[in-house]
Scaffold this active site. Structure first.
Site, short mmCIF file in Angstrom:
data_model
loop_
_atom_site.label_atom_id
_atom_site.label_comp_id
_atom_site.label_asym_id
_atom_site.label_seq_id
_atom_site.Cartn_x
_atom_site.Cartn_y
_atom_site.Cartn_z
N ASP A 13 0.88 -0.96 -0.14
CA ASP A 13 -0.07 -0.04 -0.02
C ASP A 13 0.93 1.16 -0.01
OD1 ASP A 13 -2.30 1.52 0.18
OD2 ASP A 13 -1.77 1.90 2.16
N SER A 14 0.33 2.22 -0.31
CA SER A 14 1.28 3.53 -0.38
C SER A 14 1.39 4.05 1.16
CB SER A 14 0.31 4.69 -0.78
OG SER A 14 -1.03 4.87 -0.32
N TYR A 45 -0.34 8.61 -2.70
CA TYR A 45 -0.19 8.44 -4.17
C TYR A 45 -1.50 8.79 -4.75
CZ TYR A 45 3.24 4.63 -3.68
OH TYR A 45 4.32 3.71 -3.63
N GLY A 46 -2.55 9.08 -3.95
CA GLY A 46 -3.82 9.48 -4.63
C GLY A 46 -3.90 10.89 -5.25
N ASN A 77 -6.17 1.05 -3.49
CA ASN A 77 -7.09 1.43 -4.70
C ASN A 77 -6.21 2.07 -5.95
OD1 ASN A 77 -9.92 0.54 -3.70
ND2 ASN A 77 -8.96 1.01 -2.28
N THR A 78 -5.74 3.15 -5.18
CA THR A 78 -4.98 3.93 -6.22
C THR A 78 -3.81 3.12 -7.10
OG1 THR A 78 -5.24 5.99 -4.70
CG2 THR A 78 -3.83 6.29 -6.48
N GLU A 156 -5.73 9.21 8.88
CA GLU A 156 -4.60 8.90 9.53
C GLU A 156 -4.29 9.71 10.92
OE1 GLU A 156 -1.29 9.79 6.88
OE2 GLU A 156 -2.17 8.23 5.49
N CYS A 192 -11.11 3.46 -1.28
CA CYS A 192 -9.67 3.74 -0.50
C CYS A 192 -9.52 3.03 0.69
CB CYS A 192 -9.64 5.11 -0.56
SG CYS A 192 -8.11 5.83 0.44
N THR A 193 -8.40 2.52 0.86
CA THR A 193 -8.03 1.55 1.97
C THR A 193 -8.07 2.27 3.29
OG1 THR A 193 -5.87 1.74 1.33
CG2 THR A 193 -7.16 -0.46 0.72
N1 DGL Z 1 -4.52 3.96 0.39
C1 DGL Z 1 -4.63 4.49 -0.83
C2 DGL Z 1 -6.03 3.82 -1.49
O1 DGL Z 1 -6.45 2.93 -1.14
C3 DGL Z 1 -5.07 6.07 -0.55
C4 DGL Z 1 -3.99 6.73 0.13
C5 DGL Z 1 -2.98 7.66 -0.85
O2 DGL Z 1 -3.46 8.54 -1.29
O3 DGL Z 1 -1.94 7.11 -1.10
O4 DGL Z 1 -6.16 4.50 -2.76
#
Ligand code: DGL
Length: 275
Positions: A13-14, A45-46, A77-78, A156, A192-193
């Protein structure tokens, strides 16, 4: 059983959001070893562009490949939305499971009127992968989508309830739910997780007519089925070991990660890695 069956399942994950998927997999497959990498140095990452997301995701995946794994779960998800084809191409024949298809399937399974709302990061919404997956599974489905960027830092911060979260939810969701023209969505995907942390408040804001879907449990089911189909299930007689890696600030990963994982993480459990 394949000889790689003893290897861990890799999760990426990011940052810490993927720990919500980690938790669901650990609950469903308690005997499996799990190796988690959160790229906190590059989070979020989003809000980044597609090419950057692909580059970062491939870097992280290579690090997990070096460690050895029998499957990669893209618990972001991203990254799934933007980099899944590139990952599958580069890592073949390693099985790669993303979160979007299982999430879309779970939503299609519960929606009665076929109008599904996806909430996610900007980069996931821009990719339109959820809409494509939903329409593939249910051709007459109708989709709405909304980027909810600020839910990421809120989760967060551990801000899961209260007026700030409620106001933010109204800010993002009122125009797609309350002021929507035509039949309103009856299902909302947490695409989004990070968002499952806000699930209770979001469910209260959208009301009982809207079913809120967290893809994580269906991702765990898909992982289970795929491991089984490939003869890659591990030894069910033992308890799986869990190892965590982060690219920045173990202390923050431990503190914030504990919220996502639902148990206290200590700094000693977390390895700092560089990509
Ligand atoms: N965990 C990322 C997702 O599921 C979102 C967080 C991010 O922006 O990196 O998309």
């Amino acid at each position: 059983m394949q000889e790689q069956a003893h290897l861990p399942i890799g999760l990426f994950d990011s940052g810490m959001g993927g720990l919500t998927v980690f938790k669901a997999i650990a609950q469903r497959l308690p005997w499996e070893d799990l190796l988690y990498l959160g790229d906190t140095a590059r989070l979020p990452y989003g809000t980044k562009g597609r090419e950057t997301i692909i580059r970062y995701t491939l870097l992280a995946a290579r690090r997990l490949v070096e460690r050895g794994m029998k499957m990669l779960v893209v618990a972001c998800n991203t990254a799934t939305a933007n980099a899944l084809p590139d990952l599958r191409k580069e890592l073949a024949p390693l099985p790669v499971v993303g979160v979007v298809e299982p999430g879309a399937q779970a939503a299609v399974d519960v929606s009665r009127n076929g109008h599904i709302l996806v909430i996610a990061t900007e980069a996931t919404i821009k990719s339109a992968v959820y809409e494509h997956a939903i329409v593939r599974l249910r051709p007459n489905a109708c989709c709405s989508a909304k980027a909810c960027t600020l839910f990421v830092p809120m989760a967060e911060e551990g801000l899961m309830q209260g007026h700030l979260v409620e106001e933010m939810a109204h800010y993002y969701l009122d125009d797609v739910l309350v002021h929507a023209s035509g039949e309103k969505p009856d299902t909302m995907i947490l695409g989004c997780t990070h968002f499952p942390l806000l699930k209770q408040t979001l469910a209260e804001v959208v009301g009982p007519e809207v079913t809120v879907v967290d893809p994580a449990s269906n991702v765990a089911l898909c992982v289970h089925r795929e491991l089984e189909a490939l003869g890659l299930l591990g030894d069910m007689g033992k308890l799986g070991r869990h190892h965590f890696m982060t690219t920045d600030n173990q202390e923050r990963f431990a503190r914030t990660g504990s919220l996502f994982l639902g148990r206290t993480l200590s700094c000693e459990e977390i390895e700092l890695v560089d990509l």
